[in-house]
Write an enzyme that holds these catalytic residues in place. Sequence first.
Site, PDB file in Angstrom:
ATOM      1  N   SER A  12      18.496   9.592-132.091  1.00  0.00           N
ATOM      2  CA  SER A  12      17.292   8.839-132.450  1.00  0.00           C
ATOM      3  C   SER A  12      17.526   8.121-133.771  1.00  0.00           C
ATOM      4  CB  SER A  12      16.098   9.791-132.592  1.00  0.00           C
ATOM      5  OG  SER A  12      16.248  10.598-133.753  1.00  0.00           O
ATOM      6  N   LYS A  80      13.161  21.714-140.154  1.00  0.00           N
ATOM      7  CA  LYS A  80      12.015  22.345-139.500  1.00  0.00           C
ATOM      8  C   LYS A  80      12.240  22.509-137.993  1.00  0.00           C
ATOM      9  CE  LYS A  80       9.218  18.092-139.036  1.00  0.00           C
ATOM     10  NZ  LYS A  80       9.046  18.013-137.585  1.00  0.00           N
ATOM     11  N   ASP A  81      13.223  21.805-137.439  1.00  0.00           N
ATOM     12  CA  ASP A  81      13.540  21.943-136.006  1.00  0.00           C
ATOM     13  C   ASP A  81      14.531  23.068-135.728  1.00  0.00           C
ATOM     14  OD1 ASP A  81      11.945  19.751-135.395  1.00  0.00           O
ATOM     15  OD2 ASP A  81      13.601  18.325-135.548  1.00  0.00           O
ATOM     16  N   SER A 123       2.519  19.016-132.019  1.00  0.00           N
ATOM     17  CA  SER A 123       2.706  20.228-132.820  1.00  0.00           C
ATOM     18  C   SER A 123       1.504  21.156-132.692  1.00  0.00           C
ATOM     19  CB  SER A 123       2.919  19.838-134.290  1.00  0.00           C
ATOM     20  OG  SER A 123       2.636  20.916-135.151  1.00  0.00           O
ATOM     21  N   LEU A 124       1.739  22.409-132.326  1.00  0.00           N
ATOM     22  CA  LEU A 124       0.663  23.402-132.283  1.00  0.00           C
ATOM     23  C   LEU A 124       0.075  23.623-133.673  1.00  0.00           C
ATOM     24  CD1 LEU A 124       2.111  26.192-129.935  1.00  0.00           C
ATOM     25  CD2 LEU A 124       0.373  24.487-129.379  1.00  0.00           C
ATOM     26  N   ARG A 125       0.945  23.585-134.689  1.00  0.00           N
ATOM     27  CA  ARG A 125       0.490  23.787-136.067  1.00  0.00           C
ATOM     28  C   ARG A 125      -0.484  22.691-136.480  1.00  0.00           C
ATOM     29  NH1 ARG A 125       1.826  21.173-140.502  1.00  0.00           N
ATOM     30  NH2 ARG A 125       3.463  20.060-139.369  1.00  0.00           N
ATOM     31  N   ARG A 126      -0.117  21.443-136.231  1.00  0.00           N
ATOM     32  CA  ARG A 126      -0.992  20.337-136.601  1.00  0.00           C
ATOM     33  C   ARG A 126      -2.276  20.363-135.783  1.00  0.00           C
ATOM     34  NH1 ARG A 126       4.162  16.282-136.590  1.00  0.00           N
ATOM     35  NH2 ARG A 126       4.769  16.542-138.779  1.00  0.00           N
ATOM     36  N   ARG A 143       4.639  13.249-127.516  1.00  0.00           N
ATOM     37  CA  ARG A 143       6.053  13.578-127.584  1.00  0.00           C
ATOM     38  C   ARG A 143       6.880  12.319-127.745  1.00  0.00           C
ATOM     39  NH1 ARG A 143       8.503  17.463-125.149  1.00  0.00           N
ATOM     40  NH2 ARG A 143      10.209  16.617-126.367  1.00  0.00           N
ATOM     41  N   GLY A 144       8.168  12.514-128.057  1.00  0.00           N
ATOM     42  CA  GLY A 144       9.094  11.399-128.215  1.00  0.00           C
ATOM     43  C   GLY A 144       9.560  11.280-129.648  1.00  0.00           C
ATOM     44  N   VAL A 146      10.156   9.275-133.317  1.00  0.00           N
ATOM     45  CA  VAL A 146       9.138   8.675-134.184  1.00  0.00           C
ATOM     46  C   VAL A 146       8.725   7.294-133.679  1.00  0.00           C
ATOM     47  CG1 VAL A 146       8.720   7.787-136.503  1.00  0.00           C
ATOM     48  CG2 VAL A 146       9.869   9.971-136.224  1.00  0.00           C
ATOM     49  N   ARG A 149       6.588   7.594-130.492  1.00  0.00           N
ATOM     50  CA  ARG A 149       5.247   8.112-130.764  1.00  0.00           C
ATOM     51  C   ARG A 149       4.369   7.044-131.418  1.00  0.00           C
ATOM     52  NH1 ARG A 149       6.036  12.766-134.422  1.00  0.00           N
ATOM     53  NH2 ARG A 149       8.269  12.344-134.429  1.00  0.00           N
ATOM     54  N   CYS A 234       8.412  33.654-131.090  1.00  0.00           N
ATOM     55  CA  CYS A 234       7.318  32.978-130.381  1.00  0.00           C
ATOM     56  C   CYS A 234       6.900  31.726-131.137  1.00  0.00           C
ATOM     57  CB  CYS A 234       6.141  33.939-130.253  1.00  0.00           C
ATOM     58  SG  CYS A 234       4.609  33.161-129.694  1.00  0.00           S
TER      59      CYS A 234
END
Length: 303
Positions: A12, A80-81, A123-126, A143-144, A146, A149, A234
């Site tokens: 990317s 972070k990934d 993102s689940l966090r966001r 998804r995708g 930057v 998106r 998890c």
Amino acid sequence: MTKTIRIGTRDSELALWQANTVQKRLEDLGFTTHLVPVKSTGDIILDKPLYELGITGIFTKTLDVAMLNGDIDIAVHSMKDVPTALPTGIVEAAILKRANVKDILVHKGLSFLNTKGTIATGSLRRKAQWLYKYPTHTVVDLRGNVNTRMQKLTDSDWNGAIFAAAGLERINLKPEHFIDLDWMIPAPAQGAMLVVAKEKDTYCLEALSNLNDKTSEICVHIEREFLRELEGGCTAPIGALAQIKENTVFFTGALFSLDGKDKIEVIKEVNIEQAKNLGEICAQEVLNNGGRELMKVIKAEIK
């Protein structure tokens, strides 16, 4: 001994920017390098939310395999990934000076904030933090890479989408209409770049040691320790941020329910000399304050 250091990267635009940054730093030091772009599973499968794919390190696994197979020497990642446990034989070689840690909202106008609106994020966090603050809003999956998106946002009727500021800044995609989400706790290691190498590759390890930023290393290790202690493999809505100011470590970490209704937060200030195991200590505090029960609920809902 000298050799050409083969740098593995996702293909990317953002990943290539990161790899090119590492390449330039190494070549400025006199090393010879060669970029090896590969496509990861996470870049290919775009029709499912990340947490549904059930693969740890979905953006890093392809590069791990390439390294262990001897096709590349080092790999550059958005930290972070990267899973908190690296594959056997692969180690952290350098954490570059951290960039902007914030999340930002790219929007089409802000009148919706106090009414109803639709926000996009993968993102689940966001998602959890947005719903915690704006419970009347709808959050849809995005998804995708930057660029993809950003285009999806343009083509949609969504009110906005959440991005990491660092990613947009690195490839000059930060638009005119955005706001900093100062209240949103970032992902552990957000804004940091990690370079990994084989554990026994002393040539690459020595070369990359020149790129390591000690302050960034301390902070992201605290955040990732917090993540590792909470998560247990998890995927969960977890935010963590450690910052160092005048020998004091300031840490904020939180675990959210998937629907954003519940939040268990911990905030600490400690002298840098006492920061050992800070992430673990903070995670245990969260677990003891209801986090264990919440993690069980999250794991059951994600399955």
